[in-house]
Write a protein that holds these residues in place. Structure first.
Motif, PDB file in Angstrom:
ATOM      1  N   MET A   1       0.831  -1.198   0.000  1.00  0.00           N
ATOM      2  CA  MET A   1       0.000   0.000   0.000  1.00  0.00           C
ATOM      3  C   MET A   1       0.868   1.250   0.000  1.00  0.00           C
ATOM      4  N   THR A   2       0.248   2.354  -0.418  1.00  0.00           N
ATOM      5  CA  THR A   2       0.930   3.649  -0.297  1.00  0.00           C
ATOM      6  C   THR A   2       0.550   4.324   1.010  1.00  0.00           C
ATOM      7  N   TYR A   3      -0.621   3.991   1.550  1.00  0.00           N
ATOM      8  CA  TYR A   3      -1.078   4.576   2.815  1.00  0.00           C
ATOM      9  C   TYR A   3      -0.376   3.890   3.977  1.00  0.00           C
ATOM     10  N   THR A   4       0.102   4.660   4.924  1.00  0.00           N
ATOM     11  CA  THR A   4       0.798   4.091   6.080  1.00  0.00           C
ATOM     12  C   THR A   4       0.147   4.562   7.378  1.00  0.00           C
ATOM     13  N   HIS A   5       0.214   3.721   8.399  1.00  0.00           N
ATOM     14  CA  HIS A   5      -0.293   4.032   9.731  1.00  0.00           C
ATOM     15  C   HIS A   5       0.349   3.045  10.696  1.00  0.00           C
TER      16      HIS A   5
END
Length: 215
Positions: A40-44
């Protein structure tokens, strides 16, 4: 309510992206496992990515989780992903509940091929006897183009243009945003009740509100 762990399949879909963000924003979820074939490009900090080949998915890929969300709808042309194989793996993993996407009009006896596909899919899911099965039947899914820079399809534009007329008995046919579907899936997972089977129609999804007090 004790902290929970979620698993999400379909991070490359508009609903999956919105759902991951929604789950990460909830304090009750201390880990969000994302099963995907690519990163993914989204990180958390709550996200744990597991890159897998869905042709060979097993319970061990899912691990010990409470809630499994499948944001991928069945497709006869997809040879790389079998939602029933996934659901079988979820059952063996002993997850508490499984939340899956179907579609409005799902009916195994429908004259429309796509509706039959979804109807048969729902029947097959029920035969698996999952501990708690939530099926969501949204109307036309609308992406959030401002956020994902995705152009609306022709169907989305028609739905948006005619939205003013889709009230009363026609309200069920209005398009629904991926972000609203993600919110509904999250809220239904957190009711604290685990029905053997529950089906949410598009109107139910659209009318779901964010809880003022998180469980």
């Amino acid at each position: 309510m004790k902290s929970r762990t979620a698993a999400v399949i379909g991070s490359n879909t508009a609903t999956g992206r919105e759902l991951i963000k929604e789950l990460c924003s909830r304090s009750i979820y201390d880990e969000v496992i994302v099963l995907s074939e690519s990163s993914m490009t989204y990180t958390h900090h709550k996200i744990s990515e597991r890159i897998i080949d869905f042709r060979y998915i097993e319970a061990g890929h899912i691990g010990l989780v409470d809630d499994v969300f499948c944001c991928v709808q069945p497709d006869n042309n997809d040879k790389w992903f079998d939602p029933l194989q996934l659901a079988s793996a979820v059952k063996k993993s002993n997850a508490t509940q499984y939340l899956a996407l179907s579609s409005m009009g799902a009916d195994p006896h429908s004259i429309l091929q796509l509706n039959r596909l979804y109807g048969v899919y729902e029947q097959q899911l029920q035969k698996l006897k999952l501990p708690s099965l939530h099926i969501f039947r949204p109307s036309i899914l609308l992406t959030d183009p401002g956020e994902f820079r995705v152009k609306e399809s022709a169907a989305e534009k028609v739905t948006s243009f005619a939205g003013w007329a889709m009230t009363g008995p026609f309200k069920t046919y209005r398009g629904i945003r991926a972000s609203q579907l993600a919110l509904a899936m999250t809220e239904k997972a957190l009711t604290g009740q685990y029905p053997e089977l529950v089906i949410y129609k598009s109107g139910d999804i659209e009318n779901t509100k964010r809880s003022e007090i998180e469980p």
